[in-house]
Scaffold this motif. Structure first.
Motif, PDB file in Angstrom:
ATOM      1  N   THR A  52      44.749 -53.215  41.927  1.00  0.00           N
ATOM      2  CA  THR A  52      44.480 -51.795  41.774  1.00  0.00           C
ATOM      3  C   THR A  52      44.404 -51.282  43.171  1.00  0.00           C
ATOM      4  OG1 THR A  52      42.063 -52.280  41.981  1.00  0.00           O
ATOM      5  CG2 THR A  52      43.019 -52.462  39.662  1.00  0.00           C
ATOM      6  N   SER A  53      44.664 -49.935  43.341  1.00  0.00           N
ATOM      7  CA  SER A  53      44.773 -48.971  44.306  1.00  0.00           C
ATOM      8  C   SER A  53      43.720 -47.764  44.153  1.00  0.00           C
ATOM      9  CB  SER A  53      45.959 -48.846  45.127  1.00  0.00           C
ATOM     10  OG  SER A  53      46.602 -49.934  45.516  1.00  0.00           O
ATOM     11  N   HIS A  54      42.778 -47.817  44.764  1.00  0.00           N
ATOM     12  CA  HIS A  54      41.939 -46.415  44.560  1.00  0.00           C
ATOM     13  C   HIS A  54      42.350 -45.373  45.706  1.00  0.00           C
ATOM     14  CE1 HIS A  54      37.848 -44.299  43.142  1.00  0.00           C
ATOM     15  NE2 HIS A  54      38.834 -43.521  43.896  1.00  0.00           N
TER      16      HIS A  54
ATOM     17  N   THR B 249      44.320 -45.103  40.911  1.00  0.00           N
ATOM     18  CA  THR B 249      43.266 -44.089  40.936  1.00  0.00           C
ATOM     19  C   THR B 249      43.526 -42.972  42.108  1.00  0.00           C
ATOM     20  OG1 THR B 249      41.742 -45.635  39.788  1.00  0.00           O
ATOM     21  CG2 THR B 249      40.837 -43.634  40.578  1.00  0.00           C
ATOM     22  N   LEU B 250      43.672 -41.873  41.946  1.00  0.00           N
ATOM     23  CA  LEU B 250      43.927 -41.244  42.813  1.00  0.00           C
ATOM     24  C   LEU B 250      43.021 -39.722  42.738  1.00  0.00           C
ATOM     25  CD1 LEU B 250      45.909 -39.754  44.978  1.00  0.00           C
ATOM     26  CD2 LEU B 250      47.365 -38.925  43.397  1.00  0.00           C
TER      27      LEU B 250
ATOM     28  N   GLY C 256      42.805 -52.130  46.805  1.00  0.00           N
ATOM     29  CA  GLY C 256      42.850 -51.461  47.794  1.00  0.00           C
ATOM     30  C   GLY C 256      41.842 -50.107  47.817  1.00  0.00           C
ATOM     31  N   LEU C 257      41.070 -50.006  48.868  1.00  0.00           N
ATOM     32  CA  LEU C 257      40.527 -48.824  49.057  1.00  0.00           C
ATOM     33  C   LEU C 257      41.247 -47.925  50.033  1.00  0.00           C
ATOM     34  CD1 LEU C 257      36.727 -49.974  48.682  1.00  0.00           C
ATOM     35  CD2 LEU C 257      38.321 -49.028  46.933  1.00  0.00           C
ATOM     36  N   HIS C 258      41.592 -46.787  49.828  1.00  0.00           N
ATOM     37  CA  HIS C 258      42.562 -46.081  50.833  1.00  0.00           C
ATOM     38  C   HIS C 258      41.944 -44.628  51.016  1.00  0.00           C
ATOM     39  CE1 HIS C 258      45.076 -49.400  49.948  1.00  0.00           C
ATOM     40  NE2 HIS C 258      45.072 -49.004  48.656  1.00  0.00           N
ATOM     41  N   TYR C 259      41.604 -44.192  52.383  1.00  0.00           N
ATOM     42  CA  TYR C 259      41.186 -42.760  52.341  1.00  0.00           C
ATOM     43  C   TYR C 259      42.451 -42.147  53.421  1.00  0.00           C
ATOM     44  CZ  TYR C 259      39.267 -38.724  54.393  1.00  0.00           C
ATOM     45  OH  TYR C 259      38.937 -37.277  54.780  1.00  0.00           O
ATOM     46  N   CYS C 260      43.059 -41.365  53.060  1.00  0.00           N
ATOM     47  CA  CYS C 260      44.120 -40.625  54.068  1.00  0.00           C
ATOM     48  C   CYS C 260      43.728 -39.235  54.221  1.00  0.00           C
ATOM     49  CB  CYS C 260      45.396 -41.006  53.386  1.00  0.00           C
ATOM     50  SG  CYS C 260      46.149 -42.383  53.336  1.00  0.00           S
TER      51      CYS C 260
END
Length: 207
Positions: free
Chosen positions: A94-96, A131-132, A38-42
């Motif tokens: 994985t979640s970035h 990964t934050l 997952g690629l997440h931009y908040c």
């Protein structure tokens, strides 16, 4: 990737919420079970998978209030939303995550909720599979400022507007979002620098 949420490219939240907040959260939980990367931009709130129960409860209450939804299943929805976080790192998932600095500042639920949420973010940074990064408010933007989005296994993009869930499956459009994410990474801070930003905002909420 196929699931109930991806059957229509644009679906009003009111329609999705017809079966209750808990039904929507259950469908998302199923999606995250399927997702490996997952690629997440908040931009301005904390990503759902890393929300504390109190923060999630406050967010879901706001959603129900805006869309006229029932509050009857909020506690079930909170439990299902927070269960998503337990999947990170399991079986190679994985979640970035990139948070805009504003996400650390937007007051959801009040001082106690925010302090607890920011403490949790600082603690969870070192978990396997996460990964934050934080995009500082004054960082030079390397691309047009995007709205919040998530890329699931580079096969599906979710964009949440105030009224509608937009879902993108067209490969060239997905590639634009992946490229945008890669550009945002170049100005994000990670590790102790990110933790310092988080804890600085935490300290601005007096205990």
């Amino acid at each position: 990737m196929t699931d109930q949420l991806a059957q229509q490219p644009n679906t009003p939240w009111k329609q999705l919420l017809d079966n209750g907040l808990d039904a929507v959260q259950s469908t998302y939980l199923d999606r995250y079970r399927q997702t490996r990367e997952g690629l997440h931009y908040c931009a301005d709130v904390v990503w759902g998978n890393l929300q504390t129960p109190a923060y999630a409860r406050a967010m879901l209450t706001l959603v129900a209030d805006v869309h006229g939804g029932s509050h009857d299943t909020i506690e079930e929805a909170v439990a299902t939303r927070t269960a998503r976080g337990a999947l990170i790192g399991k079986d190679g998932r994985t979640s970035h995550l990139l948070l805009g600095e504003q996400a650390l500042r937007t007051n959801i639920g009040g001082t106690d909720v925010m302090r607890s949420q920011l403490d949790y973010l600082a603690d969870v940074m070192d978990r396997d599979g996460i990964t934050l990064g934080v995009v500082p408010a004054r960082a030079p933007m390397p691309c047009p400022p995007p709205t919040t989005f998530t890329v699931f296994d580079r096969m599906l993009v979710d964009i949440e507007t105030a009224s509608t869930l937009i879902q993108i499956t067209d490969p060239p459009e997905i590639a634009v979002h992946v490229r945008t994410f890669e550009l945002l990474k170049t100005v994000a801070v990670y590790g102790q620098a990110a933790r310092n930003l988080i804890l600085t905002e935490r300290d601005r909420h007096p205990g």
